[in-house]
Design an enzyme around this catalytic site. Structure first.
Site, PDB file in Angstrom:
ATOM      1  N   GLU A 133      35.303  60.378  47.491  1.00  0.00           N
ATOM      2  CA  GLU A 133      34.845  59.666  46.282  1.00  0.00           C
ATOM      3  C   GLU A 133      34.884  58.169  46.547  1.00  0.00           C
ATOM      4  O   GLU A 133      35.533  57.727  47.495  1.00  0.00           O
ATOM      5  CB  GLU A 133      35.762  60.010  45.100  1.00  0.00           C
ATOM      6  CG  GLU A 133      37.101  59.329  45.162  1.00  0.00           C
ATOM      7  CD  GLU A 133      38.291  60.233  44.851  1.00  0.00           C
ATOM      8  OE1 GLU A 133      38.202  61.458  45.074  1.00  0.00           O
ATOM      9  OE2 GLU A 133      39.311  59.691  44.407  1.00  0.00           O
ATOM     10  N   LYS A 135      35.941  54.284  46.415  1.00  0.00           N
ATOM     11  CA  LYS A 135      37.195  53.569  46.193  1.00  0.00           C
ATOM     12  C   LYS A 135      36.894  52.432  45.219  1.00  0.00           C
ATOM     13  O   LYS A 135      36.147  51.502  45.536  1.00  0.00           O
ATOM     14  CB  LYS A 135      37.734  53.018  47.510  1.00  0.00           C
ATOM     15  CG  LYS A 135      39.071  52.322  47.369  1.00  0.00           C
ATOM     16  CD  LYS A 135      39.669  52.042  48.733  1.00  0.00           C
ATOM     17  CE  LYS A 135      41.104  51.546  48.638  1.00  0.00           C
ATOM     18  NZ  LYS A 135      41.200  50.233  48.005  1.00  0.00           N
ATOM     19  N   ASP A 137      37.382  49.136  43.101  1.00  0.00           N
ATOM     20  CA  ASP A 137      38.124  47.911  43.341  1.00  0.00           C
ATOM     21  C   ASP A 137      38.668  47.381  42.018  1.00  0.00           C
ATOM     22  O   ASP A 137      38.079  46.510  41.383  1.00  0.00           O
ATOM     23  CB  ASP A 137      37.203  46.877  44.002  1.00  0.00           C
ATOM     24  CG  ASP A 137      38.005  45.810  44.701  1.00  0.00           C
ATOM     25  OD1 ASP A 137      39.230  45.969  44.818  1.00  0.00           O
ATOM     26  OD2 ASP A 137      37.404  44.818  45.148  1.00  0.00           O
ATOM     27  N   TYR A 245      41.897  59.631  39.422  1.00  0.00           N
ATOM     28  CA  TYR A 245      41.747  60.285  40.723  1.00  0.00           C
ATOM     29  C   TYR A 245      43.020  60.909  41.258  1.00  0.00           C
ATOM     30  O   TYR A 245      43.021  61.442  42.351  1.00  0.00           O
ATOM     31  CB  TYR A 245      41.221  59.276  41.752  1.00  0.00           C
ATOM     32  CG  TYR A 245      41.985  57.965  41.778  1.00  0.00           C
ATOM     33  CD1 TYR A 245      43.326  57.924  42.139  1.00  0.00           C
ATOM     34  CD2 TYR A 245      41.354  56.767  41.420  1.00  0.00           C
ATOM     35  CE1 TYR A 245      44.028  56.732  42.151  1.00  0.00           C
ATOM     36  CE2 TYR A 245      42.056  55.563  41.431  1.00  0.00           C
ATOM     37  CZ  TYR A 245      43.401  55.563  41.796  1.00  0.00           C
ATOM     38  OH  TYR A 245      44.092  54.391  41.800  1.00  0.00           O
ATOM     39  N   LYS A 333      36.736  51.704  54.632  1.00  0.00           N
ATOM     40  CA  LYS A 333      36.347  50.424  54.027  1.00  0.00           C
ATOM     41  C   LYS A 333      34.924  50.063  54.419  1.00  0.00           C
ATOM     42  O   LYS A 333      34.592  50.075  55.610  1.00  0.00           O
ATOM     43  CB  LYS A 333      37.297  49.319  54.503  1.00  0.00           C
ATOM     44  CG  LYS A 333      38.665  49.367  53.850  1.00  0.00           C
ATOM     45  CD  LYS A 333      38.536  49.075  52.372  1.00  0.00           C
ATOM     46  CE  LYS A 333      39.831  48.711  51.698  1.00  0.00           C
ATOM     47  NZ  LYS A 333      40.397  47.459  52.013  1.00  0.00           N
ATOM     48  N   CYS A 427      28.725  10.024  36.808  1.00  0.00           N
ATOM     49  CA  CYS A 427      28.254  11.357  36.423  1.00  0.00           C
ATOM     50  C   CYS A 427      26.767  11.497  36.742  1.00  0.00           C
ATOM     51  O   CYS A 427      25.965  10.646  36.339  1.00  0.00           O
ATOM     52  CB  CYS A 427      28.499  11.566  34.936  1.00  0.00           C
ATOM     53  SG  CYS A 427      27.744  13.063  34.321  1.00  0.00           S
ATOM     54  N   CYS A 430      24.899  11.676  33.078  1.00  0.00           N
ATOM     55  CA  CYS A 430      24.853  10.582  32.107  1.00  0.00           C
ATOM     56  C   CYS A 430      25.198   9.223  32.696  1.00  0.00           C
ATOM     57  O   CYS A 430      25.095   8.209  32.012  1.00  0.00           O
ATOM     58  CB  CYS A 430      25.770  10.881  30.929  1.00  0.00           C
ATOM     59  SG  CYS A 430      27.513  10.793  31.352  1.00  0.00           S
ATOM     60  N   CYS A 445      33.769  13.834  34.436  1.00  0.00           N
ATOM     61  CA  CYS A 445      32.945  12.783  33.844  1.00  0.00           C
ATOM     62  C   CYS A 445      33.612  12.378  32.547  1.00  0.00           C
ATOM     63  O   CYS A 445      33.943  13.229  31.723  1.00  0.00           O
ATOM     64  CB  CYS A 445      31.540  13.330  33.560  1.00  0.00           C
ATOM     65  SG  CYS A 445      30.679  12.456  32.251  1.00  0.00           S
ATOM     66  N   CYS A 450      28.005  12.674  27.188  1.00  0.00           N
ATOM     67  CA  CYS A 450      27.241  13.190  28.321  1.00  0.00           C
ATOM     68  C   CYS A 450      26.449  14.428  27.875  1.00  0.00           C
ATOM     69  O   CYS A 450      27.032  15.400  27.384  1.00  0.00           O
ATOM     70  CB  CYS A 450      28.214  13.550  29.443  1.00  0.00           C
ATOM     71  SG  CYS A 450      27.442  14.464  30.778  1.00  0.00           S
TER      72      CYS A 450
HETATM   73  S1  IVH Z   1      43.909  57.720  45.761  1.00  0.00           S
HETATM   74  C1  IVH Z   1      48.167  57.768  47.856  1.00  0.00           C
HETATM   75  N1  IVH Z   1      41.478  57.275  45.022  1.00  0.00           N
HETATM   76  O1  IVH Z   1      43.281  52.191  46.285  1.00  0.00           O
HETATM   77  C2  IVH Z   1      47.313  56.821  47.150  1.00  0.00           C
HETATM   78  N2  IVH Z   1      42.945  55.411  45.242  1.00  0.00           N
HETATM   79  O2  IVH Z   1      44.695  51.407  48.712  1.00  0.00           O
HETATM   80  C3  IVH Z   1      46.366  57.588  46.324  1.00  0.00           C
HETATM   81  N3  IVH Z   1      41.914  53.280  44.654  1.00  0.00           N
HETATM   82  O3  IVH Z   1      46.486  51.859  44.909  1.00  0.00           O
HETATM   83  C4  IVH Z   1      45.298  56.729  45.857  1.00  0.00           C
HETATM   84  N4  IVH Z   1      39.947  54.069  44.123  1.00  0.00           N
HETATM   85  O4  IVH Z   1      44.492  51.426  43.418  1.00  0.00           O
HETATM   86  C5  IVH Z   1      42.666  56.719  45.306  1.00  0.00           C
HETATM   87  N5  IVH Z   1      39.297  57.011  44.311  1.00  0.00           N
HETATM   88  C6  IVH Z   1      40.478  56.480  44.605  1.00  0.00           C
HETATM   89  C7  IVH Z   1      40.714  55.109  44.499  1.00  0.00           C
HETATM   90  C8  IVH Z   1      41.967  54.603  44.841  1.00  0.00           C
HETATM   91  C9  IVH Z   1      40.701  52.982  44.219  1.00  0.00           C
HETATM   92  C10 IVH Z   1      42.971  52.277  44.929  1.00  0.00           C
HETATM   93  C11 IVH Z   1      44.281  52.542  44.239  1.00  0.00           C
HETATM   94  C12 IVH Z   1      45.327  52.529  45.319  1.00  0.00           C
HETATM   95  C13 IVH Z   1      44.625  51.802  46.402  1.00  0.00           C
HETATM   96  C14 IVH Z   1      45.191  52.211  47.724  1.00  0.00           C
END
Ligand code: IVH
Length: 693
Positions: A133, A135, A137, A245, A333, A427, A430, A445, A450
């Site tokens: 799935e 990841k 952010d 997740y 990543k 500025c 102005c 400024c 302005c």
């Molecule tokens: S599973 C054992 N699934 O990534 C850790 N983490 O680098 C289980 N994160 O702290 C995490 N999307 O904040 C998992 N689909 C996903 C995720 C995810 C983002 C983040 C999470 C975790 C960090 C680890």
């Protein structure tokens, strides 16, 4: 968009046994809660509502009325999502099972190595089942449900101890307050990522820039800043999302695998990551990773990789953990979004409070599916540190950051013709003088008139979180300003419909709409109004704090710094700025002009119990005997003054409030030497007619 009620004090949740309300009303409330929760789920999780917004609002209002009338609020009622009174700090929460981090893989080969390690460890030649799935952010969260009801939500923190953000999490509409439609475990910790959509993040930053507050560097920081608010009414405005997740500690239910758990989550109405798949063998895993990477540009959120997990919980257990990372999962990543391009020009851009920011205009370059042609250079320290010059070839990155930034100059491309960009002496808009902020890195400024600042001040005044005048966005402000119709926000209230009709792009309806919106905005709150004024350093939160502590606008006129600094959380910078603002004759004149134009500023945030008005803070009272009011009423009164009303006398009791026929509490108080006072004396203490302490 469905109603998101802000502020408001959450009434105490009622213990069912204590309530004495007609059975049919109780039933109606329960049905409304169940129906509204379902509609929330349809709208916020499935994105497929089955009733109209107005019907939802109608039912919501009806529920709220019944709850108030009968003082009966279920813990999973949607009315509990509105936020609670602000906190002084976030409490610490210990995670039952530590929240781990993930090992990283930076190439497909490294993902294959992870699989090889898994199989070596398991001594297996067979293909392993994995879930894959995106990841997200954002910020990792743990949501604890007890007997199906959301009990606590906490941030990851250091993995062992996080912060309690329960009231904030409840404002996220997709978070179930109650687990429905599945077997309900006694207790379960569900983990997921809180995140902010890219568009929401960009809109928030635009707003922050307008109000002179620092922009968030990326959606992750914005989500973290929003979920860790002390004031949940601010979180409620931030449109956060959750993707679930993972599982932590659990009692009363058993899952065999990640996939089985995910299906349970789905049925129980939890929002899940998109594109989640169960596959067998590495080739399939790599295919899913490629698919996620390909579709990533269409995601509404930032994803920085894909997470691959061994599906079977038995195998996960066998694989175990190495220090802080499980051996059963890894994060692939995505390569950072980078590109090289040329800086064609650098300009000094003037913000609402006069701050001057260097902005680089780039030769347009496509990075990660987006054309980038501008990049903020933040400030001159940054320019100096990286030695950025006009004409340089630079590496630009959009990694986690949505706003592209210059990573480095490619010195090998220097020809010697590049030009340095020094801070302007005057500025660029102005021509006023430019001053360096005391000790800071910012240039400002100083021109009060302005045009760049004035227009942004007007735009800020009218913006959604401020006076909320629909139809007065950046473009329209610019038009009205350039025609000389609005030179200051006071002029907004002088606008006439026929003046608007003379402008291009205004027709009967749009002109009337603007006039109506202006009229409507006159009913406002002190917190909004203070925020609208654009006082330096006064963002939404500081404005709220002021509103809580000052009765009305007049209360702030000529305010002394000493009075502001007394307010908890008020720093010296804000204090200086606020007292300076309210002691300036020109500003006071503007405020008086505004109020004379029919502004009606209410102050629902004002707390009669704010620090200096909470005379009983830290004192414990015990109430006993018969008195003119019921014991409960007297105790509530004491608590409203900041005191604690205890049930029995002890060493820590400060006063025993004595009615007729007091009973054994009096003896105890006397034996401990505790001061006794009558009901009338208590009233004197409250009204302050005499000083007893
Ligand atoms: S599973 C054992 N699934 O990534 C850790 N983490 O680098 C289980 N994160 O702290 C995490 N999307 O904040 C998992 N689909 C996903 C995720 C995810 C983002 C983040 C999470 C975790 C960090 C680890």
């Amino acid at each position: 968009m469905r109603l998101c009620r802000k502020g408001g004090i959450t009434p105490p949740l009622q213990d069912e046994a204590m309530t004495n309300i007609p059975a049919d009303i109780k039933h109606e409330i329960e049905k409304l809660v169940k129906d509204l929760s379902y509609h929330c789920y349809r709208y916020y999780v499935l994105d497929s509502p089955v009733i109209s917004d107005s019907e939802y609002d109608r039912q919501y209002r009806h529920l709220k009325e019944l709850e108030e009338k009968y003082d009966y609020v279920l813990p999973d009622s949607p009315t509990q999502r509105v936020g609670a009174p602000p906190l002084d700090k976030l409490e610490k929460v210990q995670h039952t099972e530590p929240m781990l981090s993930l090992d990283n893989a930076f190439s497909h080969d490294e993902v294959r190595e992870f699989d090889a390690r898994v199989r070596r460890f398991l001594k297996s030649d067979e293909d392993v089942e994995y879930t894959v799935e995106p990841k997200y952010d954002g910020l990792a969260m743990e949501l604890t449900y007890k007997n199906g009801i959301l009990y606590k939500a906490s941030t990851r923190g250091d993995g062992y101890v996080g912060e309690d953000v329960t009231v904030n999490i409840k404002t996220i509409k997709a978070v179930p307050l109650k687990i429905e439609d599945v077997d309900i475990p006694e207790e379960i910790d569900i983990r997921g990522e809180v995140y902010m959509d890219i568009r929401e993040f960009e809109a928030l930053n635009r707003e922050r820039e307008r109000e002179g507050e620092p922009a968030f560097a990326n959606p992750r920081n914005a989500a973290a800043g929003s979920i860790r608010q002390l004031d949940s009414s601010i979180t409620a405005k931030r449109k956060l999302h959750l993707a679930c997740y993972g599982i932590g500690a659990v009692r009363g239910i058993k899952f065999q695998s990640q996939w089985e758990f995910t299906k349970w989550l789905e049925k129980a109405r939890f929002p899940l990551p998109v594109l989640m798949k169960l596959v067998k063998g590495m080739d399939s895993v790599i295919n899913v990773i490629k698919e996620i990477e390909e579709k990533r540009k269409d995601f509404s959120f930032e994803a920085d990789g894909a997470v691959i997990k061994v599906n079977d919980f038995g195998l996960q257990k066998a694989l175990g953990i190495k220090t802080r990372e499980p051996r059963w999962a890894t994060a692939y990543k995505f390569p950072a979004h980078q590109g090289t391009t040329r800086i064609n020009e650098i300009i000094a851009s003037v913000g609402r409070t006069g701050t001057i920011t260097p902005v680089a205009f780039l030769e347009p370059v496509r990075i990660g599916g987006v054309t980038v042609s501008r990049s903020t250079l933040h400030n001159w320290d940054e320019i100096e540190r990286k030695d950025i010059r006009i004409g340089d070839t630079v590496v630009v990155e959009r990694a986690g950051d949505v706003i592209p930034h210059v990573v480095a100059v490619m010195m090998e491309h220097r020809t010697g013709k590049e030009k340095q960009f020094t801070p302007p002496d005057e500025c660029p808009v102005c021509g006023s003088a430019v001053e360096r902020d005391e000790g800071g890195v910012a240039f400002r400024c100083i021109g009060l008139n302005c045009p760049a600042q004035v227009q942004q001040r007007i735009g800020h005044y009218a913006s959604r979180a401020a006076m909320d005048i629909e139809g007065l966005g950046e473009k329209n402000v610019e038009r009205l300003y350039s025609r000389g119709l609005v030179k200051h926000f006071v002029d907004i209230y002088k606008l006439k419909k026929n003046e608007l009709l003379e402008l291009p792009r205004y027709a009967e309806k749009s002109a009337q709409n603007l006039i109506d919106a202006i009229e409507k905005s006159k009913q406002t709150t002190l917190a909004r109004f203070l925020y609208s004024l654009g006082i330096v350093h006064v963002g939404e939160y500081a404005a709220k704090l002021l509103a809580r502590n000052f009765k009305d606008l007049e209360d702030l006129y000529h305010v002394k710094a000493e009075r502001i600094i007394e307010i908890k959380q008020m720093g010296e910078k804000i204090t200086g700025s606020v007292s300076h603002f309210f002691n300036d004759p020109g500003n006071l004149h503007t405020l008086k002009t505004l109020t004379s134009m029919g502004l009606n500023i209410s102050n629902p945030d004002y707390e009669t119990g704010s620090s200096e008005k909470r005379p009983f803070e830290g004192m414990t009272f015990v109430v006993t005997g018969t008195m003119p009011k019921s014991r409960k009423e007297v105790e509530e009164l004491i608590e409203s003054m900041g005191g604690h009303a205890a049930g029995s006398v002890s060493k820590s009791t400060n006063y025993l409030v004595l009615g007729e026929d007091p009973g054994s509490k009096l003896q105890k108080a006397q034996s401990l030497g505790i001061k006794t006072i009558s009901y009338d004396e208590l009233m004197i203490m409250i009204k302050g007619e005499d000083r007893l302490f």
